[in-house]
Design a protein around this motif. Structure first.
Motif, PDB file in Angstrom:
ATOM      1  N   TYR A 239       0.845  -1.201   0.000  1.00 22.78           N
ATOM      2  CA  TYR A 239       0.000   0.000   0.000  1.00 22.78           C
ATOM      3  C   TYR A 239       0.876   1.246   0.000  1.00 22.78           C
ATOM      4  O   TYR A 239       1.765   1.392   0.839  1.00 22.78           O
ATOM      5  N   GLU A 240       0.596   2.129  -0.942  1.00 28.29           N
ATOM      6  CA  GLU A 240       1.315   3.395  -1.036  1.00 28.29           C
ATOM      7  C   GLU A 240       0.297   4.532  -1.083  1.00 28.29           C
ATOM      8  O   GLU A 240      -0.141   4.962  -2.158  1.00 28.29           O
ATOM      9  N   PRO A 241      -0.103   5.035   0.093  1.00 29.63           N
ATOM     10  CA  PRO A 241      -1.090   6.119   0.121  1.00 29.63           C
ATOM     11  C   PRO A 241      -0.526   7.374  -0.536  1.00 29.63           C
ATOM     12  O   PRO A 241       0.650   7.687  -0.394  1.00 29.63           O
ATOM     13  N   GLN A 242      -1.377   8.097  -1.209  1.00 25.57           N
ATOM     14  CA  GLN A 242      -0.938   9.264  -1.960  1.00 25.57           C
ATOM     15  C   GLN A 242      -1.609  10.558  -1.526  1.00 25.57           C
ATOM     16  O   GLN A 242      -1.246  11.631  -2.010  1.00 25.57           O
ATOM     17  N   ASP A 243      -2.577  10.476  -0.612  1.00 18.47           N
ATOM     18  CA  ASP A 243      -3.330  11.670  -0.234  1.00 18.47           C
ATOM     19  C   ASP A 243      -3.057  12.044   1.221  1.00 18.47           C
ATOM     20  O   ASP A 243      -2.567  11.234   2.011  1.00 18.47           O
ATOM     21  N   ASP A 244      -3.370  13.288   1.566  1.00 21.29           N
ATOM     22  CA  ASP A 244      -3.107  13.842   2.894  1.00 21.29           C
ATOM     23  C   ASP A 244      -4.222  14.820   3.209  1.00 21.29           C
ATOM     24  O   ASP A 244      -4.534  15.709   2.403  1.00 21.29           O
TER      25      ASP A 244
END
Length: 282
Positions: A239-244
Protein backbone atom coordinates in the motif's frame (compact mmCIF):
# COMPACT_ATOMS: atom_id res chain seq x y z
CA UNK A 1 -4.16 -21.19 -0.43
CA UNK A 2 -1.75 -18.33 0.16
CA UNK A 3 -0.87 -17.28 -3.36
CA UNK A 4 -2.35 -14.07 -4.70
CA UNK A 5 -4.64 -14.43 -7.71
CA UNK A 6 -3.27 -13.70 -11.17
CA UNK A 7 -5.06 -12.68 -14.34
CA UNK A 8 -8.69 -11.54 -14.25
CA UNK A 9 -9.90 -11.25 -10.68
CA UNK A 10 -13.55 -11.52 -9.72
CA UNK A 11 -14.36 -10.02 -6.35
CA UNK A 12 -17.56 -10.32 -4.35
CA UNK A 13 -18.33 -6.87 -2.93
CA UNK A 14 -20.78 -7.10 -0.04
CA UNK A 15 -22.52 -3.95 1.09
CA UNK A 16 -22.38 -2.70 -2.48
CA UNK A 17 -25.25 -0.23 -2.03
CA UNK A 18 -23.67 1.50 0.98
CA UNK A 19 -21.57 4.63 0.99
CA UNK A 20 -18.18 2.94 0.90
CA UNK A 21 -19.46 0.20 -1.38
CA UNK A 22 -20.69 2.80 -3.86
CA UNK A 23 -17.27 4.46 -3.92
CA UNK A 24 -15.50 1.13 -4.44
CA UNK A 25 -17.87 0.09 -7.24
CA UNK A 26 -16.44 2.99 -9.22
CA UNK A 27 -12.79 2.73 -8.17
CA UNK A 28 -11.91 -0.96 -7.90
CA UNK A 29 -12.45 -1.81 -11.58
CA UNK A 30 -9.62 0.61 -12.35
CA UNK A 31 -7.35 -1.81 -10.48
CA UNK A 32 -8.40 -4.68 -12.74
CA UNK A 33 -11.29 -6.22 -10.78
CA UNK A 34 -14.57 -7.57 -12.05
CA UNK A 35 -17.16 -7.04 -9.32
CA UNK A 36 -19.99 -9.26 -8.22
CA UNK A 37 -22.29 -7.14 -6.07
CA UNK A 38 -24.35 -8.11 -3.03
CA UNK A 39 -26.47 -6.04 -0.68
CA UNK A 40 -29.64 -6.44 1.34
CA UNK A 41 -31.04 -3.54 -0.75
CA UNK A 42 -31.14 -3.15 -4.53
CA UNK A 43 -27.98 -1.58 -5.92
CA UNK A 44 -28.76 1.46 -8.04
CA UNK A 45 -27.66 1.02 -11.63
CA UNK A 46 -26.75 -2.63 -11.12
CA UNK A 47 -29.74 -4.84 -12.02
CA UNK A 48 -27.58 -7.98 -11.83
CA UNK A 49 -26.62 -7.36 -8.19
CA UNK A 50 -27.54 -10.08 -5.72
CA UNK A 51 -30.15 -8.81 -3.25
CA UNK A 52 -29.89 -10.96 -0.15
CA UNK A 53 -29.29 -10.84 3.56
CA UNK A 54 -25.99 -12.21 4.85
CA UNK A 55 -27.93 -14.81 6.81
CA UNK A 56 -29.42 -16.19 3.58
CA UNK A 57 -26.93 -19.03 3.46
CA UNK A 58 -28.03 -20.39 0.07
CA UNK A 59 -27.74 -17.01 -1.66
CA UNK A 60 -24.42 -16.33 0.04
CA UNK A 61 -23.02 -19.69 -1.03
CA UNK A 62 -23.90 -18.91 -4.65
CA UNK A 63 -22.47 -15.41 -4.32
CA UNK A 64 -18.98 -16.68 -3.44
CA UNK A 65 -18.96 -19.40 -6.09
CA UNK A 66 -15.91 -18.97 -8.34
CA UNK A 67 -14.70 -15.65 -6.90
CA UNK A 68 -11.05 -14.86 -6.23
CA UNK A 69 -11.74 -12.69 -3.21
CA UNK A 70 -14.35 -11.00 -1.05
CA UNK A 71 -14.37 -7.38 0.04
CA UNK A 72 -16.72 -7.57 3.01
CA UNK A 73 -18.24 -4.14 3.63
CA UNK A 74 -21.77 -5.25 4.50
CA UNK A 75 -23.35 -4.75 7.89
CA UNK A 76 -24.47 -2.03 10.25
CA UNK A 77 -21.88 0.76 10.21
CA UNK A 78 -23.07 2.79 13.23
CA UNK A 79 -24.22 1.94 16.72
CA UNK A 80 -27.43 -0.06 17.17
CA UNK A 81 -29.01 -2.48 19.60
CA UNK A 82 -27.04 -5.60 20.42
CA UNK A 83 -29.68 -7.79 18.79
CA UNK A 84 -29.42 -5.95 15.46
CA UNK A 85 -25.61 -5.92 15.59
CA UNK A 86 -25.67 -9.63 16.43
CA UNK A 87 -27.78 -10.54 13.41
CA UNK A 88 -26.06 -8.32 10.86
CA UNK A 89 -22.43 -7.93 11.88
CA UNK A 90 -21.71 -11.01 13.97
CA UNK A 91 -23.89 -13.78 12.57
CA UNK A 92 -23.68 -12.33 9.07
CA UNK A 93 -19.89 -12.27 9.08
CA UNK A 94 -19.81 -15.83 10.42
CA UNK A 95 -22.10 -16.94 7.57
CA UNK A 96 -19.79 -15.26 5.07
CA UNK A 97 -16.76 -17.18 6.36
CA UNK A 98 -18.72 -20.42 6.30
CA UNK A 99 -19.63 -19.78 2.66
CA UNK A 100 -15.99 -19.06 1.82
CA UNK A 101 -14.89 -22.21 3.65
CA UNK A 102 -17.42 -24.30 1.72
CA UNK A 103 -16.29 -22.74 -1.55
CA UNK A 104 -12.65 -23.52 -0.79
CA UNK A 105 -13.52 -27.12 0.09
CA UNK A 106 -15.31 -27.56 -3.23
CA UNK A 107 -12.32 -26.55 -5.37
CA UNK A 108 -10.10 -29.26 -6.76
CA UNK A 109 -7.11 -26.90 -7.09
CA UNK A 110 -6.99 -26.10 -3.37
CA UNK A 111 -7.45 -22.35 -3.81
CA UNK A 112 -9.62 -20.23 -1.55
CA UNK A 113 -11.08 -16.74 -1.90
CA UNK A 114 -9.13 -14.07 -0.01
CA UNK A 115 -11.30 -12.07 2.41
CA UNK A 116 -10.75 -8.39 3.08
CA UNK A 117 -12.77 -7.58 6.19
CA UNK A 118 -13.90 -4.02 6.89
CA UNK A 119 -12.94 -3.67 10.52
CA UNK A 120 -12.91 -0.26 12.17
CA UNK A 121 -10.98 2.10 14.41
CA UNK A 122 -13.92 1.60 16.79
CA UNK A 123 -12.44 -1.79 17.72
CA UNK A 124 -9.89 0.31 19.65
CA UNK A 125 -12.22 3.25 20.28
CA UNK A 126 -11.42 3.72 23.98
CA UNK A 127 -7.69 3.90 23.28
CA UNK A 128 -6.52 7.43 24.16
CA UNK A 129 -5.62 9.45 21.10
CA UNK A 130 -1.87 9.97 20.85
CA UNK A 131 -0.43 13.47 21.07
CA UNK A 132 1.88 12.86 18.13
CA UNK A 133 2.71 16.55 18.04
CA UNK A 134 4.12 16.14 21.58
CA UNK A 135 6.16 13.06 20.69
CA UNK A 136 3.70 10.26 21.45
CA UNK A 137 4.30 7.20 19.22
CA UNK A 138 1.81 6.17 16.57
CA UNK A 139 -0.71 3.56 17.75
CA UNK A 140 0.36 0.07 16.55
CA UNK A 141 -2.01 -2.60 15.28
CA UNK A 142 -1.05 -4.72 18.29
CA UNK A 143 -2.55 -2.27 20.78
CA UNK A 144 -5.16 -4.02 22.95
CA UNK A 145 -8.65 -3.78 21.51
CA UNK A 146 -10.97 -1.50 23.45
CA UNK A 147 -14.27 -1.31 21.53
CA UNK A 148 -16.38 1.77 22.14
CA UNK A 149 -19.81 0.43 21.11
CA UNK A 150 -21.63 -2.76 20.20
CA UNK A 151 -20.59 -1.84 16.66
CA UNK A 152 -16.93 -1.72 17.70
CA UNK A 153 -17.40 -4.97 19.58
CA UNK A 154 -18.65 -6.62 16.39
CA UNK A 155 -15.49 -5.51 14.58
CA UNK A 156 -13.36 -7.03 17.34
CA UNK A 157 -15.31 -10.25 16.87
CA UNK A 158 -14.74 -10.09 13.12
CA UNK A 159 -10.99 -9.83 13.59
CA UNK A 160 -11.01 -12.84 15.93
CA UNK A 161 -13.20 -14.76 13.49
CA UNK A 162 -10.72 -14.03 10.71
CA UNK A 163 -7.86 -15.28 12.87
CA UNK A 164 -9.79 -18.45 13.73
CA UNK A 165 -10.58 -19.25 10.10
CA UNK A 166 -6.92 -18.75 9.19
CA UNK A 167 -5.67 -20.96 12.02
CA UNK A 168 -8.39 -23.60 11.64
CA UNK A 169 -9.10 -23.62 7.92
CA UNK A 170 -6.27 -21.75 6.21
CA UNK A 171 -8.51 -18.95 4.89
CA UNK A 172 -6.59 -15.72 4.43
CA UNK A 173 -7.92 -12.35 5.58
CA UNK A 174 -6.71 -8.79 5.76
CA UNK A 175 -8.68 -6.93 8.43
CA UNK A 176 -8.68 -3.21 7.64
CA UNK A 177 -9.42 -0.92 10.57
CA UNK A 178 -11.01 1.81 8.50
CA UNK A 179 -11.02 5.34 9.85
CA UNK A 180 -13.35 7.57 7.80
CA UNK A 181 -13.52 7.07 4.04
CA UNK A 182 -15.24 10.08 2.51
CA UNK A 183 -14.41 12.36 -0.37
CA UNK A 184 -13.00 14.83 2.16
CA UNK A 185 -12.78 15.07 5.97
CA UNK A 186 -15.66 16.86 7.67
CA UNK A 187 -14.06 17.91 10.97
CA UNK A 188 -10.66 18.32 12.61
CA UNK A 189 -10.60 14.90 14.29
CA UNK A 190 -11.31 13.19 11.00
CA UNK A 191 -8.14 14.69 9.55
CA UNK A 192 -6.17 12.14 11.61
CA UNK A 193 -8.13 9.07 10.49
CA UNK A 194 -9.29 10.08 7.01
CA UNK A 195 -8.81 7.73 4.07
CA UNK A 196 -9.49 9.21 0.66
CA UNK A 197 -11.60 6.99 -1.60
CA UNK A 198 -8.66 6.65 -4.01
CA UNK A 199 -6.38 5.53 -1.18
CA UNK A 200 -9.12 3.18 0.00
CA UNK A 201 -9.12 1.49 -3.39
CA UNK A 202 -5.31 1.32 -3.31
CA UNK A 203 -5.38 -0.30 0.13
CA UNK A 204 -8.10 -2.82 -0.76
CA UNK A 205 -6.19 -3.70 -3.93
CA UNK A 206 -3.01 -4.27 -1.91
CA UNK A 207 -4.95 -6.39 0.60
CA UNK A 208 -6.48 -8.50 -2.16
CA UNK A 209 -3.29 -9.00 -4.15
CA UNK A 210 -0.44 -9.32 -1.61
CA UNK A 211 0.99 -12.78 -1.06
CA UNK A 212 1.03 -14.82 2.14
CA UNK A 213 -1.04 -12.54 4.35
CA UNK A 214 -2.37 -15.21 6.73
CA UNK A 215 -4.44 -12.96 8.93
CA UNK A 216 -3.04 -9.45 8.80
CA UNK A 217 -4.50 -6.44 10.59
CA UNK A 218 -3.87 -2.99 9.12
CA UNK A 219 -5.09 0.53 9.69
CA UNK A 220 -6.92 2.20 6.83
CA UNK A 221 -6.10 5.84 6.27
CA UNK A 222 -4.27 8.15 3.94
CA UNK A 223 -0.76 9.46 4.62
CA UNK A 224 -2.12 12.23 6.81
CA UNK A 225 0.19 14.78 8.40
CA UNK A 226 -1.89 14.42 11.60
CA UNK A 227 -1.97 10.61 11.45
CA UNK A 228 -2.56 8.79 14.76
CA UNK A 229 -1.76 5.20 13.87
CA UNK A 230 1.02 3.12 12.38
CA UNK A 231 0.54 2.21 8.71
CA UNK A 232 3.56 -0.11 8.55
CA UNK A 233 1.55 -3.34 8.21
CA UNK A 234 -0.49 -1.79 5.40
CA UNK A 235 2.64 -0.58 3.64
CA UNK A 236 4.11 -4.08 3.96
CA UNK A 237 1.26 -5.29 1.72
CA UNK A 238 2.35 -2.84 -0.96
CA UNK A 239 0.00 0.00 0.00
CA UNK A 240 1.31 3.40 -1.04
CA UNK A 241 -1.09 6.12 0.12
CA UNK A 242 -0.94 9.26 -1.96
CA UNK A 243 -3.33 11.67 -0.23
CA UNK A 244 -3.11 13.84 2.89
CA UNK A 245 -5.95 15.54 4.77
CA UNK A 246 -3.75 18.54 5.53
CA UNK A 247 -5.02 20.33 2.44
CA UNK A 248 -8.32 20.75 4.32
CA UNK A 249 -6.74 21.96 7.57
CA UNK A 250 -7.15 25.70 7.09
CA UNK A 251 -10.86 25.42 6.33
CA UNK A 252 -11.64 22.92 9.11
CA UNK A 253 -9.62 24.69 11.80
CA UNK A 254 -11.34 27.96 10.95
CA UNK A 255 -14.72 26.28 11.32
CA UNK A 256 -14.15 24.04 14.35
CA UNK A 257 -10.96 25.15 16.08
CA UNK A 258 -8.30 22.71 17.34
CA UNK A 259 -9.03 19.49 19.20
CA UNK A 260 -9.97 19.98 22.83
CA UNK A 261 -8.34 18.23 25.80
CA UNK A 262 -11.67 18.23 27.66
CA UNK A 263 -14.10 17.09 24.96
CA UNK A 264 -14.67 13.32 25.40
CA UNK A 265 -15.00 12.97 21.63
CA UNK A 266 -11.47 14.31 21.24
CA UNK A 267 -9.81 12.23 23.97
CA UNK A 268 -10.16 8.79 22.42
CA UNK A 269 -9.55 7.11 19.10
CA UNK A 270 -13.27 6.46 18.68
CA UNK A 271 -14.33 10.10 18.76
CA UNK A 272 -17.98 10.69 19.57
CA UNK A 273 -18.66 6.94 19.52
CA UNK A 274 -17.38 6.84 23.13
CA UNK A 275 -19.98 9.27 24.48
CA UNK A 276 -22.62 10.07 21.85
CA UNK A 277 -22.51 7.46 19.09
CA UNK A 278 -24.52 7.99 15.91
CA UNK A 279 -27.30 5.41 15.72
CA UNK A 280 -28.16 3.23 12.73
CA UNK A 281 -31.48 4.56 11.40
CA UNK A 282 -33.03 1.28 10.27
Amino acid sequence: MSAAPSGPRTILLTGAAGGLGTLMRELLPRHGYALRLLDVRPVEGAPDAIVADLNDTEALREAVRGVDGVLHLAGISLESTFDKILESNIKGTYQLYEAVRAEAASRADGTAPRVVFASSNHAIGYTPRPRVEDGDPLVPVGTPRRPDTFYGLSKSFGEDLAQFYWDKHGLETVSVRIGSCFKEPTDVRMMSVWMSPADGARLFHAALSARDVGHTVVYGSSANTRLWWDLSTARALGYEPQDDSEEYAEKLLAEFGPLSDTDPAHLHMGGRFVNDPPVWPY
